[in-house]
Design a protein around this motif. Sequence first.
Motif, PDB file in Angstrom:
ATOM      1  N   ASN A  32      -5.071   9.735   8.734  1.00 55.65           N
ATOM      2  CA  ASN A  32      -4.314   9.850   7.489  1.00 55.65           C
ATOM      3  C   ASN A  32      -3.775   8.485   7.102  1.00 55.65           C
ATOM      4  N   ILE A  33      -3.980   8.106   5.835  1.00 64.51           N
ATOM      5  CA  ILE A  33      -3.482   6.814   5.369  1.00 64.51           C
ATOM      6  C   ILE A  33      -2.579   7.029   4.162  1.00 64.51           C
ATOM      7  N   VAL A  34      -1.378   6.451   4.241  1.00 64.82           N
ATOM      8  CA  VAL A  34      -0.418   6.497   3.142  1.00 64.82           C
ATOM      9  C   VAL A  34      -0.255   5.065   2.646  1.00 64.82           C
ATOM     10  N   MET A  35      -0.534   4.846   1.372  1.00 67.75           N
ATOM     11  CA  MET A  35      -0.448   3.499   0.810  1.00 67.75           C
ATOM     12  C   MET A  35       0.998   3.174   0.437  1.00 67.75           C
ATOM     13  N   CYS A  36       1.346   1.897   0.571  1.00 68.31           N
ATOM     14  CA  CYS A  36       2.667   1.411   0.176  1.00 68.31           C
ATOM     15  C   CYS A  36       2.455   0.440  -0.970  1.00 68.31           C
ATOM     16  N   SER A  37       3.123   0.682  -2.085  1.00 67.39           N
ATOM     17  CA  SER A  37       2.878  -0.189  -3.230  1.00 67.39           C
ATOM     18  C   SER A  37       4.185  -0.572  -3.906  1.00 67.39           C
ATOM     19  N   ALA A  38       4.142  -1.735  -4.542  1.00 69.07           N
ATOM     20  CA  ALA A  38       5.246  -2.130  -5.402  1.00 69.07           C
ATOM     21  C   ALA A  38       5.033  -1.464  -6.754  1.00 69.07           C
ATOM     22  N   VAL A  58       2.048   6.289  14.580  1.00 69.58           N
ATOM     23  CA  VAL A  58       1.887   5.607  13.300  1.00 69.58           C
ATOM     24  C   VAL A  58       1.607   4.119  13.504  1.00 69.58           C
ATOM     25  N   LEU A  59       0.665   3.603  12.714  1.00 66.91           N
ATOM     26  CA  LEU A  59       0.387   2.172  12.643  1.00 66.91           C
ATOM     27  C   LEU A  59       0.965   1.689  11.311  1.00 66.91           C
ATOM     28  N   VAL A  60       1.850   0.684  11.370  1.00 68.22           N
ATOM     29  CA  VAL A  60       2.503   0.159  10.171  1.00 68.22           C
ATOM     30  C   VAL A  60       1.818  -1.154   9.774  1.00 68.22           C
ATOM     31  N   VAL A  61       1.302  -1.202   8.534  1.00 73.62           N
ATOM     32  CA  VAL A  61       0.559  -2.374   8.074  1.00 73.62           C
ATOM     33  C   VAL A  61       1.219  -2.960   6.826  1.00 73.62           C
ATOM     34  N   ASP A  62       1.712  -4.180   6.952  1.00 76.68           N
ATOM     35  CA  ASP A  62       2.324  -4.881   5.816  1.00 76.68           C
ATOM     36  C   ASP A  62       2.376  -6.358   6.171  1.00 76.68           C
ATOM     37  N   ASP A  63       2.138  -7.240   5.199  1.00 68.41           N
ATOM     38  CA  ASP A  63       2.171  -8.671   5.509  1.00 68.41           C
ATOM     39  C   ASP A  63       3.597  -9.203   5.635  1.00 68.41           C
ATOM     40  N   PHE A 106       1.141   8.039  -1.376  1.00 69.20           N
ATOM     41  CA  PHE A 106       1.636   6.670  -1.474  1.00 69.20           C
ATOM     42  C   PHE A 106       3.151   6.694  -1.530  1.00 69.20           C
ATOM     43  N   ILE A 107       3.743   5.607  -1.058  1.00 69.87           N
ATOM     44  CA  ILE A 107       5.189   5.440  -1.148  1.00 69.87           C
ATOM     45  C   ILE A 107       5.447   4.117  -1.848  1.00 69.87           C
ATOM     46  N   VAL A 108       6.532   4.072  -2.610  1.00 70.57           N
ATOM     47  CA  VAL A 108       6.822   2.916  -3.451  1.00 70.57           C
ATOM     48  C   VAL A 108       7.910   2.059  -2.808  1.00 70.57           C
ATOM     49  N   LYS A 109       7.724   0.745  -2.893  1.00 66.30           N
ATOM     50  CA  LYS A 109       8.748  -0.192  -2.436  1.00 66.30           C
ATOM     51  C   LYS A 109       9.741  -0.428  -3.571  1.00 66.30           C
ATOM     52  N   PRO A 110      10.999  -0.692  -3.290  1.00 70.38           N
ATOM     53  CA  PRO A 110      11.640  -0.673  -1.976  1.00 70.38           C
ATOM     54  C   PRO A 110      11.688   0.742  -1.409  1.00 70.38           C
ATOM     55  N   PHE A 111      11.592   0.858  -0.087  1.00 71.88           N
ATOM     56  CA  PHE A 111      11.473   2.166   0.543  1.00 71.88           C
ATOM     57  C   PHE A 111      12.769   2.967   0.488  1.00 71.88           C
ATOM     58  N   ASP A 112      12.621   4.228   0.131  1.00 64.71           N
ATOM     59  CA  ASP A 112      13.724   5.177   0.192  1.00 64.71           C
ATOM     60  C   ASP A 112      13.451   6.066   1.399  1.00 64.71           C
ATOM     61  N   GLU A 113      14.389   6.106   2.346  1.00 62.37           N
ATOM     62  CA  GLU A 113      14.164   6.787   3.619  1.00 62.37           C
ATOM     63  C   GLU A 113      13.684   8.237   3.444  1.00 62.37           C
ATOM     64  N   THR A 114      14.363   8.979   2.588  1.00 58.76           N
ATOM     65  CA  THR A 114      14.007  10.390   2.381  1.00 58.76           C
ATOM     66  C   THR A 114      12.602  10.525   1.812  1.00 58.76           C
ATOM     67  N   ARG A 115      12.272   9.694   0.822  1.00 58.06           N
ATOM     68  CA  ARG A 115      10.943   9.760   0.199  1.00 58.06           C
ATOM     69  C   ARG A 115       9.849   9.429   1.201  1.00 58.06           C
ATOM     70  N   ASP A 175       0.037  -1.334   3.300  1.00 60.03           N
ATOM     71  CA  ASP A 175       0.404  -2.112   2.120  1.00 60.03           C
ATOM     72  C   ASP A 175      -0.875  -2.386   1.324  1.00 60.03           C
ATOM     73  N   ILE A 176      -0.740  -2.549   0.012  1.00 57.50           N
ATOM     74  CA  ILE A 176      -1.924  -2.810  -0.803  1.00 57.50           C
ATOM     75  C   ILE A 176      -2.240  -4.305  -0.860  1.00 57.50           C
ATOM     76  N   THR A 177      -1.241  -5.129  -1.157  1.00 59.70           N
ATOM     77  CA  THR A 177      -1.460  -6.555  -1.370  1.00 59.70           C
ATOM     78  C   THR A 177      -1.187  -7.326  -0.091  1.00 59.70           C
ATOM     79  N   MET A 178      -2.252  -7.816   0.554  1.00 60.60           N
ATOM     80  CA  MET A 178      -2.127  -8.578   1.802  1.00 60.60           C
ATOM     81  C   MET A 178      -3.194  -9.659   1.843  1.00 60.60           C
ATOM     82  N   PRO A 179      -2.955 -10.723   2.630  1.00 62.03           N
ATOM     83  CA  PRO A 179      -3.987 -11.767   2.784  1.00 62.03           C
ATOM     84  C   PRO A 179      -5.140 -11.280   3.669  1.00 62.03           C
TER      85      PRO A 179
END
Length: 119
Positions: free
Chosen positions: A76-82, A4-9, A100-109, A53-57
Motif C-alpha cells: 500500500n502506498i500513500v502519497m504525500c503532497s504539498a 511503514v516505510l517513510v519516504v521524503d527528502d 494521499f495526505i497533504v503537507k503540512p501534516f495533520d495528525e488526525t488526517r 513524497d512526490i517531489t524528491m531528487p
Amino acid sequence: MAKVLVVDDAKFMRMTLTNILQKGNHEVVGEAENGLEAVDLCHSLQPDLITMDITMPEMNGIEALKKIKESSSDVNIVMCSAMGQQKMVVEAIEHGAKDFIVKPFDETRVLDAIERVLS
C-alpha cells in the motif's frame, strides 16, 4: 500494527511522520530520502505501507511508485503532497497509490488515511 516505510527528502518531514505513525501504534521500519532508496528498501524491508513524497531528487515519488508496483503490487502506498500538486496526485492514484495526505501534516488526517488504506 503496520510496518511503514517513510519516504521524503526532508528529514524534518520524515521525523514528523514517524512521530505521528508511532503515536498511531505503527512501526516505522525504515526511512528513505529519495525514490531510488525507497525502491531498494521496499524490497529488503517488505513494509505493509509506504508514505511517499512526490517531489524528491534522483527519482521522484511517481517514478518510485511505478517501480515498486511492478515488483510488489500488494504494498500500500500513500502519497504525500504539498498543496498545488493535484495533477501529480491524480497520476499517482492512477498508478496504484491508495490515498494521499497533504503537507503540512495533520495528525488526525494522517492516521485516518493510514487506517482507511489498511482496512
